[in-house]
Design a protein around this motif. Structure first.
Motif, PDB file in Angstrom:
ATOM      1  N   SER A 270       1.290  -4.189 -15.058  1.00  0.00           N
ATOM      2  CA  SER A 270       2.666  -3.689 -15.143  1.00  0.00           C
ATOM      3  C   SER A 270       2.817  -2.359 -14.412  1.00  0.00           C
ATOM      4  CB  SER A 270       3.059  -3.535 -16.617  1.00  0.00           C
ATOM      5  OG  SER A 270       4.363  -3.047 -16.730  1.00  0.00           O
ATOM      6  N   GLU A 271       1.797  -1.500 -14.540  1.00  0.00           N
ATOM      7  CA  GLU A 271       1.849  -0.171 -13.915  1.00  0.00           C
ATOM      8  C   GLU A 271       1.786  -0.277 -12.385  1.00  0.00           C
ATOM      9  OE1 GLU A 271       2.254   3.965 -14.849  1.00  0.00           O
ATOM     10  OE2 GLU A 271       2.456   2.106 -15.980  1.00  0.00           O
TER      11      GLU A 271
ATOM     12  N   ILE B  55       4.714   0.933  -9.728  1.00  0.00           N
ATOM     13  CA  ILE B  55       4.501   2.002  -8.746  1.00  0.00           C
ATOM     14  C   ILE B  55       4.481   1.488  -7.310  1.00  0.00           C
ATOM     15  CG2 ILE B  55       2.847   3.750  -7.964  1.00  0.00           C
ATOM     16  CD1 ILE B  55       2.028   4.077 -10.917  1.00  0.00           C
ATOM     17  N   TYR B  56       3.814   0.359  -7.085  1.00  0.00           N
ATOM     18  CA  TYR B  56       3.607  -0.102  -5.712  1.00  0.00           C
ATOM     19  C   TYR B  56       4.575  -1.205  -5.280  1.00  0.00           C
ATOM     20  CZ  TYR B  56      -0.575   2.733  -5.695  1.00  0.00           C
ATOM     21  OH  TYR B  56      -1.430   3.793  -5.743  1.00  0.00           O
TER      22      TYR B  56
ATOM     23  N   ASN C 242       0.811  -1.212   0.000  1.00  0.00           N
ATOM     24  CA  ASN C 242       0.000   0.000   0.000  1.00  0.00           C
ATOM     25  C   ASN C 242       0.848   1.267   0.000  1.00  0.00           C
ATOM     26  OD1 ASN C 242      -2.575  -1.359   0.141  1.00  0.00           O
ATOM     27  ND2 ASN C 242      -1.950  -1.976   2.208  1.00  0.00           N
ATOM     28  N   LYS C 243       2.097   1.132  -0.458  1.00  0.00           N
ATOM     29  CA  LYS C 243       2.990   2.296  -0.466  1.00  0.00           C
ATOM     30  C   LYS C 243       3.409   2.619  -1.890  1.00  0.00           C
ATOM     31  CE  LYS C 243       6.088   0.689   2.388  1.00  0.00           C
ATOM     32  NZ  LYS C 243       7.293   0.652   3.231  1.00  0.00           N
TER      33      LYS C 243
ATOM     34  N   LYS D 136       4.847   8.758 -10.817  1.00  0.00           N
ATOM     35  CA  LYS D 136       3.533   9.064 -11.351  1.00  0.00           C
ATOM     36  C   LYS D 136       3.152   8.054 -12.421  1.00  0.00           C
ATOM     37  CE  LYS D 136       3.623  14.037 -10.449  1.00  0.00           C
ATOM     38  NZ  LYS D 136       3.517  15.382 -11.070  1.00  0.00           N
ATOM     39  N   SER D 137       1.894   7.665 -12.396  1.00  0.00           N
ATOM     40  CA  SER D 137       1.415   6.678 -13.366  1.00  0.00           C
ATOM     41  C   SER D 137       1.269   7.313 -14.741  1.00  0.00           C
ATOM     42  CB  SER D 137       0.070   6.110 -12.911  1.00  0.00           C
ATOM     43  OG  SER D 137      -0.433   5.216 -13.872  1.00  0.00           O
TER      44      SER D 137
END
Length: 560
Positions: free
Chosen positions: A484-485, A489-490, A430-431, A436-437
Motif C-alpha cells: 500500500s505504501e 508513493i510511487y 521509479n519516480k 514521505k513514507s
C-alpha cells in the motif's frame, strides 16, 4: 410436468441478466403451475355426480392459455358454483386454484391470496397434503412478490410441514425435496450457507426415493436430481459466493450429466437446456472456449423446438464471448447480432407486460379524478418548462466540456507510443511523488516491489474480480502495508484508484483498437475489465476520463 415448472423457477432466478424482469417472468411462470396441475388431473373425474364441472374447468384452462382470461374466469366461476351446489369439494378446489391463477396473472396478488385462503380450507378439509404443500409454496411466491418476506417464509415452512404429512413414502420424499429446492433461491443473495444447506437437503431427500416407486416415476426422480446437482454446480460457480469452489462446481455438473444415462426414456428437454446452458457458462468462465461452444450449440439446437427465449439470449451472448476467445471474430459478431436483436425483442415484450397493469391504474385514476389531474398537470408543466430550460443551458455547457475531454484523450492516444490513455503507471515506476513514507522500507525492498508491480501489470491480473490488497500482497510475496505504501508513493494512488486506472486503461485500449468491443453491452465491458457490477465500472470510467463509457463508444463509432 407441474413439479418441473417449479424447478424451472429456481433455475431462471439464479441465472441473472436483466434481474428485475427475469424475476417478474419467473413469478409469472411459477404461477402457471396451477394450469398444468389442472391438466394433469384432467383424466380423473373429480365430480362423478356432475361431469359438467370437469368440462367447464377444461374449457376454462384452454381459453386462458390463449389469453382469454375473462371468458375463462366466467367458466371457472360457473364450475365453482355448480361444485358448491352439489357438494363436490374436489371440483371446487380445482376451480378455485385456477381462479387464483388468473388473478395472479393479472398482477392482482392480494386477490389471488384472498382466493387461496378458500382453496387452502378445501384442501385441509380433504386432508390433501400434497395440494396443501403446493398451495403454500405458491402463496409464498405471492407474498414475496408483494414484498412481504416474513409471511413468504412462513408459507414455505408450512409447505414443508404439509409435505412431511404425505402418506405415500416416495411422494413425501419427492415433495419435501421440492420444497427444500424452492427454499434455496429464497435465500439467494442473503445467505450462501442457507442456499447450500437447502440444496443439500433437497439432494438427500431425492436420493431416498425408490427407483421402482409406484408414486414417483424414475424419470421424475432423475429429472429432480439433475436439477439439484445443476444448481449446486451454479452455487459453487457463483463469483459472489464466499465459498466458491470451481472443482466442486464441475463435480456437481458432471453428476448431473451422468443422470442422462440412468433412464431409458428421454430427459425433459427443459432440464437438458438448462444444464447445457449452465455448462456453457461454466466452461466460458474457465476459458475452455471449445467446450463452452459445444454445450452452447447443443443448447440452441434443443431450444429451437422448445422456445425458451431467456435461455437463448444468454446462449447467444456466451457464444459471442467464446468465439471471440478462440479468435473467430465473424462468428462472435454473428451471435452478438442475434443477442442484440433478441434482447430488444424481450425488453419490448417485458415493457408491455409491466405497463399493462400501470395503464389500467391510470385509467381508473382518470375516471375518479380527471379534473384534479389536469390542474396538477398544468402546474407541473409550468415548473417543468422552467426546469427544462435551465437543464438545456447546463447540458450544452457540460457537453462542450465532455467533448473537449474526449478530444484530449484521443489526441493523447495518437501522440503517445502505443495506446496509453492516462499517464502510464509504468512511467512512474521509479519516480517518488515527494510524499514521505509513514513506515520504513529499505531501498532494496522498494526496488523489488516496483519490479513485481511491473510484472503484475503486464500479466493483467488486475482484471480478476476477486482482487484485493491482501490477495495481491500474498501474490507478490510481501505484506499489505509495504504494498500500500509503495503504491501511494510511487504510483500516486491508493490501492483502489491504482487498480481502477489499470482496468480503465485496459478497456479503453480494447475499445479503441478492436471495433467489435464497441458492439458489446456495458454489462459485458464491465465484466471484461474485472468489475462485478456495471454501475461500479461506469463510475470508475467517468472518474478516470470525465465521461461515460457509452459516450466514448458513441464517439468512436461516429469517427470510424
Amino acid at each position: 410436468m407441474s413439479e418441473k415448472l417449479s424447478l424451472r423457477i429456481s433455475c431462471l432466478v439464479w441465472k441473472g441478466s436483466n434481474q428485475f424482469f427475469q424475476r417478474l417472468y419467473t413469478i409469472f411462470i411459477s404461477l402457471l403451475f396451477f394450469l398444468f396441475f389442472s391438466m394433469a388431473n384432467a383424466e380423473t373425474i373429480l365430480c362423478p355426480e356432475n361431469k359438467n364441472i370437469d368440462q367447464l374447468i377444461d374449457q376454462a384452462i384452454s381459453l386462458n392459455s390463449t389469453g382469454k382470461s375473462k371468458e375463462a374466469l366466467r367458466l371457472l366461476q360457473k364450475a365453482n358454483d355448480i361444485a358448491k351446489s352439489v357438494g363436490c369439494e374436489k371440483g371446487e378446489l380445482n376451480a378455485t386454484k385456477n381462479i387464483m391463477l388468473i388473478y395472479s396473472e393479472a398482477y392482482d396478488y392480494k386477490k389471488a391470496l384472498e382466493i387461496s385462503n378458500r382453496a387452502k380450507k378445501l384442501a385441509v378439509s380433504q386432508k390433501d397434503y400434497k395440494t396443501l404443500s403446493t398451495l403454500c409454496n405458491k402463496r409464498a411466491i405471492l407474498y414475496e412478490n408483494l414484498g412481504i418476506y416474513d409471511e413468504s417464509l412462513k408459507e414455505y415452512e408450512a409447505a414443508l410441514k404439509y409435505a412431511k404429512l404425505i402418506a405415500e413414502t416416495d411422494q413425501r420424499y419427492y415433495q419435501t425435496s421440492l420444497v427444500y429446492y424452492n427454499l434455496a433461491p429464497y435465500y439467494q443473495g442473503q445467505s450462501d450457507k442457507k442456499v447450500l444447506y437447502y440444496l443439500e437437503k433437497s439432494r438427500e431427500e431425492v436420493f431416498k426415493i425408490s427407483d421402482n416407486s409406484k408414486d414417483v416415476p424414475l424419470e421424475k426422480k432423475v429429472d429432480m436430481l439433475i436439477s439439484v446437482n445443476m444448481n449446486l454446480g451454479i452455487h459453487f460457480r457463483d463469483s459472489k459466493n464466499k465459498g466458491r469452489n470451481v472443482k466442486l462446481s464441475e463435480f456437481y455438473f458432471m453428476e448431473a450429466l451422468k443422470q442422462f444415462d440412468v433412464v431409458k426414456g428421454e430427459i425433459n428437454p427443459d432440464t437438458k437446456i438448462d444444464l447445457y446452458q449452465a455448462l456453457q457458462e461454466f466452461y466460458q468462465m474457465k476459458k475452455d472456449y471449445r467446450k463452452a461452444i459445444g454445450y452452447g450449440e447443443n443448447m440452441l439446437a434443443l431450444e429451437k423446438s422448445n422456445s425458451m427465449p431467456y435461455n437463448r439470449r444468454v446462449g447467444y451472448m456466451v457464444l459471442a464471448k467464446s468465439y471471440l476467445g478462440i479468435g473467430d471474430h465473424s462468428r462472435s459478431q454473428k451471435y452478438l447480432d442475434l443477442f442484440s436483436k433478441l434482447n430488444d425483442s424481450i425488453n419490448s415484450a417485458e415493457k408491455q407486460a409491466v405497463e399493462a397493469p400501470v395503464k389500467k391504474m391510470i385509467s381508473e385514476t382518470k375516471i375518479n379524478g380527471e379534473k384534479k389531474i389536469q390542474r396538477i398537470a398544468v402546474i407541473s408543466s409550468s415548473v417543468l418548462i422552467l426546469i427544462t430550460g435551465g437543464m438545456m443551458i447546463h447540458r450544452r455547457r457540460s457537453h462542450k466540456i465532455i467533448h473537449k475531454k474526449y478530444e484530449d484523450l484521443i489526441a493523447k492516444i495518437h501522440h503517445e507510443t502505443g495506446i496509453s490513455t492516462i499517464e502510464s503507471t509504468s512511467e512512474k515506476n521509479n519516480k517518488s511523488n515527494g510524499i514521505k513514507s509513514s513506515i520504513t522500507i529499505t531501498d532494496e525492498t522498494i526496488k523489488v516491489l516496483l519490479l513485481k508491480l511491473e510484472k503484475f501489470e503486464a500479466s493483467k491480473k488486475y482484471l480478476r474480480k476477486d482482487l484485493s490488497l491482501t490477495w495481491m500482497a500474498n501474490n507478490l510475496s510481501t505484506n499489505p502495508k509495504y504494498l500500500s505504501e509503495v503504491i501511494k508513493i510511487y504510483k500516486n494512488h491508493n490501492f483502489t484508484s491504482y487498480i481502477n486506472e489499470l482496468r480503465i486503461n485496459y478497456i479503453i485500449k480494447k475499445l479503441y483498437e478492436n471495433p467489435i468491443y464497441r458492439e458489446y453491452k456495458i454489462t459485458y465491458l464491465a465484466e471484461e475489465c474485472g468489475y462485478i457490477t456495471p454501475k461500479v465500472f461506469v463510475n470508475a470510467f467517468k472518474q478516470q476520463t470525465g465521461f461515460t463509457p457509452s459516450y466514448f463508444v458513441e464517439q468512436l463509432k461516429a469517427s470510424a
